[in-house]
Design an enzyme around this catalytic site. Structure first.
Site, PDB file in Angstrom:
ATOM      1  N   GLU A   1       0.832  -1.205   0.000  1.00 36.36           N
ATOM      2  CA  GLU A   1       0.000   0.000   0.000  1.00 36.36           C
ATOM      3  C   GLU A   1       0.865   1.252   0.000  1.00 36.36           C
ATOM      4  O   GLU A   1       1.960   1.263   0.557  1.00 36.36           O
ATOM      5  CB  GLU A   1      -0.916  -0.008   1.239  1.00 36.36           C
ATOM      6  CG  GLU A   1      -1.965  -1.101   1.128  1.00 36.36           C
ATOM      7  CD  GLU A   1      -2.910  -1.179   2.323  1.00 36.36           C
ATOM      8  OE1 GLU A   1      -4.042  -1.609   2.135  1.00 36.36           O
ATOM      9  OE2 GLU A   1      -2.513  -0.821   3.445  1.00 36.36           O
TER      10      GLU A   1
ATOM     11  N   CYS B   1       3.388   8.576   1.190  1.00 39.24           N
ATOM     12  CA  CYS B   1       3.876   7.631   2.196  1.00 39.24           C
ATOM     13  C   CYS B   1       4.096   6.298   1.487  1.00 39.24           C
ATOM     14  O   CYS B   1       3.151   5.715   0.950  1.00 39.24           O
ATOM     15  CB  CYS B   1       2.812   7.539   3.286  1.00 39.24           C
ATOM     16  SG  CYS B   1       3.176   6.344   4.555  1.00 39.24           S
TER      17      CYS B   1
ATOM     18  N   CYS C   1       6.319  -6.794   7.496  1.00 38.16           N
ATOM     19  CA  CYS C   1       7.391  -6.266   8.345  1.00 38.16           C
ATOM     20  C   CYS C   1       7.759  -7.326   9.377  1.00 38.16           C
ATOM     21  O   CYS C   1       6.922  -8.113   9.792  1.00 38.16           O
ATOM     22  CB  CYS C   1       6.913  -5.004   9.069  1.00 38.16           C
ATOM     23  SG  CYS C   1       8.203  -4.183  10.042  1.00 38.16           S
TER      24      CYS C   1
ATOM     25  N   CYS D   1       5.874  -4.780  16.050  1.00 37.41           N
ATOM     26  CA  CYS D   1       5.383  -3.763  16.992  1.00 37.41           C
ATOM     27  C   CYS D   1       3.944  -4.122  17.376  1.00 37.41           C
ATOM     28  O   CYS D   1       3.114  -4.411  16.507  1.00 37.41           O
ATOM     29  CB  CYS D   1       5.457  -2.368  16.373  1.00 37.41           C
ATOM     30  SG  CYS D   1       7.149  -1.850  16.048  1.00 37.41           S
TER      31      CYS D   1
ATOM     32  N   CYS E   1       0.767  -2.164  15.709  1.00 38.02           N
ATOM     33  CA  CYS E   1       0.783  -1.823  14.277  1.00 38.02           C
ATOM     34  C   CYS E   1       0.129  -2.914  13.426  1.00 38.02           C
ATOM     35  O   CYS E   1       0.348  -4.106  13.654  1.00 38.02           O
ATOM     36  CB  CYS E   1       2.242  -1.633  13.858  1.00 38.02           C
ATOM     37  SG  CYS E   1       2.453  -1.383  12.092  1.00 38.02           S
TER      38      CYS E   1
ATOM     39  N   GLY F   1       6.558  -1.802   6.375  1.00 40.15           N
ATOM     40  CA  GLY F   1       7.946  -2.253   6.442  1.00 40.15           C
ATOM     41  C   GLY F   1       8.862  -1.400   7.289  1.00 40.15           C
ATOM     42  O   GLY F   1       8.531  -0.272   7.665  1.00 40.15           O
ATOM     43  N   GLU F   2      10.014  -1.975   7.593  1.00 39.07           N
ATOM     44  CA  GLU F   2      11.073  -1.257   8.316  1.00 39.07           C
ATOM     45  C   GLU F   2      12.146  -0.936   7.271  1.00 39.07           C
ATOM     46  O   GLU F   2      12.894  -1.831   6.842  1.00 39.07           O
ATOM     47  CB  GLU F   2      11.617  -2.144   9.443  1.00 39.07           C
ATOM     48  CG  GLU F   2      12.923  -1.673  10.067  1.00 39.07           C
ATOM     49  CD  GLU F   2      12.940  -0.206  10.466  1.00 39.07           C
ATOM     50  OE1 GLU F   2      12.054   0.240  11.212  1.00 39.07           O
ATOM     51  OE2 GLU F   2      13.849   0.519   9.994  1.00 39.07           O
TER      52      GLU F   2
ATOM     53  N   SER G   1      11.703   6.688   8.229  1.00 35.98           N
ATOM     54  CA  SER G   1      11.254   6.454   9.594  1.00 35.98           C
ATOM     55  C   SER G   1      11.661   5.050  10.028  1.00 35.98           C
ATOM     56  O   SER G   1      11.425   4.077   9.310  1.00 35.98           O
ATOM     57  CB  SER G   1       9.728   6.608   9.637  1.00 35.98           C
ATOM     58  OG  SER G   1       9.239   6.300  10.914  1.00 35.98           O
TER      59      SER G   1
ATOM     60  N   SER H   1      10.743   6.089  15.634  1.00 33.44           N
ATOM     61  CA  SER H   1       9.510   5.796  16.355  1.00 33.44           C
ATOM     62  C   SER H   1       9.876   5.413  17.777  1.00 33.44           C
ATOM     63  O   SER H   1      10.436   4.346  18.008  1.00 33.44           O
ATOM     64  CB  SER H   1       8.769   4.652  15.667  1.00 33.44           C
ATOM     65  OG  SER H   1       8.521   5.035  14.337  1.00 33.44           O
ATOM     66  N   LEU H   2       9.581   6.304  18.717  1.00 35.60           N
ATOM     67  CA  LEU H   2      10.009   6.085  20.097  1.00 35.60           C
ATOM     68  C   LEU H   2       8.898   5.382  20.886  1.00 35.60           C
ATOM     69  O   LEU H   2       9.080   4.300  21.406  1.00 35.60           O
ATOM     70  CB  LEU H   2      10.368   7.432  20.730  1.00 35.60           C
ATOM     71  CG  LEU H   2      11.151   7.348  22.029  1.00 35.60           C
ATOM     72  CD1 LEU H   2      12.511   6.717  21.824  1.00 35.60           C
ATOM     73  CD2 LEU H   2      11.308   8.742  22.640  1.00 35.60           C
TER      74      LEU H   2
ATOM     75  N   ASN I   1      -4.115   4.897  16.098  1.00 37.51           N
ATOM     76  CA  ASN I   1      -5.245   4.586  15.214  1.00 37.51           C
ATOM     77  C   ASN I   1      -5.659   3.148  15.429  1.00 37.51           C
ATOM     78  O   ASN I   1      -4.812   2.258  15.472  1.00 37.51           O
ATOM     79  CB  ASN I   1      -4.829   4.783  13.753  1.00 37.51           C
ATOM     80  CG  ASN I   1      -4.608   6.234  13.428  1.00 37.51           C
ATOM     81  OD1 ASN I   1      -5.457   7.071  13.690  1.00 37.51           O
ATOM     82  ND2 ASN I   1      -3.443   6.551  12.881  1.00 37.51           N
TER      83      ASN I   1
ATOM     84  N   CYS J   1      -1.700   6.211   9.833  1.00 37.84           N
ATOM     85  CA  CYS J   1      -0.452   5.595  10.265  1.00 37.84           C
ATOM     86  C   CYS J   1      -0.703   4.265  10.941  1.00 37.84           C
ATOM     87  O   CYS J   1      -1.548   4.146  11.814  1.00 37.84           O
ATOM     88  CB  CYS J   1       0.238   6.488  11.280  1.00 37.84           C
ATOM     89  SG  CYS J   1       1.142   7.777  10.500  1.00 37.84           S
TER      90      CYS J   1
HETATM   91  N1  SAH Z   1       8.997   0.733  10.532  1.00 39.80           N
HETATM   92  C1  SAH Z   1       9.092   2.159  10.466  1.00 39.80           C
HETATM   93  C2  SAH Z   1       8.147   2.798   9.456  1.00 39.80           C
HETATM   94  C3  SAH Z   1       6.734   2.280   9.365  1.00 39.80           C
HETATM   95  S1  SAH Z   1       5.654   2.676  10.722  1.00 39.80           S
HETATM   96  C4  SAH Z   1       8.921   2.757  11.852  1.00 39.80           C
HETATM   97  O1  SAH Z   1       8.658   2.021  12.814  1.00 39.80           O
HETATM   98  O2  SAH Z   1       9.080   3.963  12.007  1.00 39.80           O
HETATM   99  C5  SAH Z   1       5.397   4.403  10.549  1.00 39.80           C
HETATM  100  C6  SAH Z   1       4.877   5.093  11.813  1.00 39.80           C
HETATM  101  O3  SAH Z   1       3.528   4.668  12.114  1.00 39.80           O
HETATM  102  C7  SAH Z   1       5.691   4.795  13.069  1.00 39.80           C
HETATM  103  O4  SAH Z   1       6.016   5.999  13.699  1.00 39.80           O
HETATM  104  C8  SAH Z   1       4.754   3.962  13.930  1.00 39.80           C
HETATM  105  O5  SAH Z   1       5.020   4.110  15.309  1.00 39.80           O
HETATM  106  C9  SAH Z   1       3.401   4.511  13.520  1.00 39.80           C
HETATM  107  N2  SAH Z   1       2.282   3.617  13.794  1.00 39.80           N
HETATM  108  C10 SAH Z   1       2.233   2.284  13.651  1.00 39.80           C
HETATM  109  N3  SAH Z   1       1.004   1.816  13.978  1.00 39.80           N
HETATM  110  C11 SAH Z   1       0.250   2.892  14.326  1.00 39.80           C
HETATM  111  C12 SAH Z   1      -1.111   3.050  14.733  1.00 39.80           C
HETATM  112  N4  SAH Z   1      -1.926   2.035  14.819  1.00 39.80           N
HETATM  113  N5  SAH Z   1      -1.546   4.308  14.990  1.00 39.80           N
HETATM  114  C13 SAH Z   1      -0.719   5.369  14.851  1.00 39.80           C
HETATM  115  N6  SAH Z   1       0.559   5.282  14.443  1.00 39.80           N
HETATM  116  C14 SAH Z   1       1.051   4.046  14.201  1.00 39.80           C
END
Ligand code: SAH
Length: 346
Positions: free
Chosen positions: A91, A104, A111, A115, A118, A159-160, A191, A214-215, A290, A333
């Site tokens: 996507e 984006c 991935c 996480c 996600c 993906g990462e 990111s 992404s912290l 989200n 996101c």
């Molecule tokens: N793997 C990379 C890039 C993809 S995720 C990373 O971790 O940064 C892109 C962003 O979406 C990250 O900042 C992640 O924390 C955020 N994200 C993932 N799931 C989400 C959700 N359900 N709601 C809001 N942000 C989310």
């Protein structure tokens, strides 16, 4: 073997031409057709002889993913489900914002980083994207936008990106090359979930770009729950690596923080976050979680969000609250999950 043009830097295209006894300057003509006129068919490259056009078809191809579905949100965000040559799907999302249009893009099919909050994580990793599968998302978005300009690219789709290091780095070189897409470094953001060795490796490449991390929690035990990668690459090491990275780049690092109700926006979370970010020159980008089907987390209320953001404002760093876009079409996101990731045989 036929090579994909969107995989090649100009010097590599020149080599391909020299291999078939053609002159170097032909490369500029071809690149002009591709990156200024967005032609995908060699037969349309009328400034080249017919013989050369035919010869090129034998060694090069220009393939872009097929659009399976295109969903538009009430806020103007458009999500594309794209099909790749092996029937895997990814996507990408176009997010208009005033004069800006941000794309984006995905860097992997699925991935591996697991996480907990996600949607993409639920798919697991199917495979890395090839360089041309990354650049062709940009090519497609530019064609889709037509008269409107694509201004920014963020690697925040599926993906990462740093787990697909070589292909992502090469794609960025092609995106930035003045004879190709010609994007300025400050308009490209990668990111990452915090793959420490690859962040250091990225700094060594000398490639200019914006880095976002992404912290999601500055408390080690909590971050491990949200992001298992933190068990291998802990917060303390991550900070050292980022301070080092910052010395080698002109841009401030952005920290992304997904706000999750009753989990990472309480008093102790604020205290830890202020301490973690206090001595780094950075930006903080907060976003509410989200909703993702089957995941048990919850989105905070408006006042909980406000309380958290207000408590962050003592930071000298810029704090921004990113409004969620495209939520009504699952394009926000962390919601990208290409539900039918491998198409069933029709
Ligand atoms: N793997 C990379 C890039 C993809 S995720 C990373 O971790 O940064 C892109 C962003 O979406 C990250 O900042 C992640 O924390 C955020 N994200 C993932 N799931 C989400 C959700 N359900 N709601 C809001 N942000 C989310």
């Amino acid at each position: 073997m036929i090579k994909n043009i969107l995989d090649l830097l100009p010097k590599e295209l020149i080599q391909q031409l020299l291999n078939i006894g053609e002159k170097k300057y032909r490369a500029n003509q071809i690149l002009n057709w591709i990156y200024n006129k967005y032609t995908t068919d060699f037969s349309e490259m009328t400034s080249l002889s017919e013989t050369l056009r035919t010869e090129l078809q034998n060694i090069l191809e220009i393939t872009i993913p097929t659009i399976i579905t295109k969903s538009s949100s009430s806020d103007g965000t458009t999500k594309y489900l794209l099909s790749l040559h092996d029937r895997n799907n990814i996507e990408m999302v176009i997010i208009p914002n005033g004069k800006k249009n941000t794309l984006c893009i995905s860097s992997q099919v699925g991935c591996a980083r697991k996480c907990a909050f996600c949607a993409t994580a639920k798919l697991g990793l199917k495979r890395n994207l090839e360089t041309y599968e990354i650049t062709s998302q940009v090519f497609l978005a530019i064609k889709e936008l037509g008269e409107e300009k694509l201004t920014n690219i963020v690697f925040m789709g599926m993906g990462e990106p740093l787990d697909n290091f070589d292909n992502v780095v090469k794609a960025i070189r092609i995106l930035q090359h003045d004879l190709c897409f010609n994007f300025s470094p400050r308009r490209i953001t990668v990111s990452t979930s915090g793959v420490i060795p690859q962040i250091s490796k990225l700094a060594e490449t000398g490639l200019k770009l914006k880095l976002a991390v992404s912290l999601n929690s500055a408390i080690q035990s909590k971050r491990e729950v949200l992001m298992p990668i933190s068990k291998i690459f802990p917060l303390s090491e991550l900070k050292k690596t980022l301070i080092d990275f910052r010395k080698k780049t002109p841009y401030r690092i952005t920290f992304e923080y997904v706000m999750i109700k009753d989990f990472n926006i309480g008093k102790e979370d604020v205290k830890a976050l202020l301490k973690y970010l206090g001595d780094i020159s950075c930006k903080l980008n907060v976003i509410k979680w989200n909703k993702v089907d089957d995941l048990h987390y919850e989105t905070p209320s408006t006042w909980e969000i406000k309380r958290f953001i207000d408590s962050m404002n003592v930071l000298s760093s810029a704090v921004t609250y990113r409004k969620s876009r495209g939520a009504d079409i699952d394009a926000a996101c962390g919601q990208l999950a290409a539900k039918n990731i491998i198409r069933k045989e029709e």
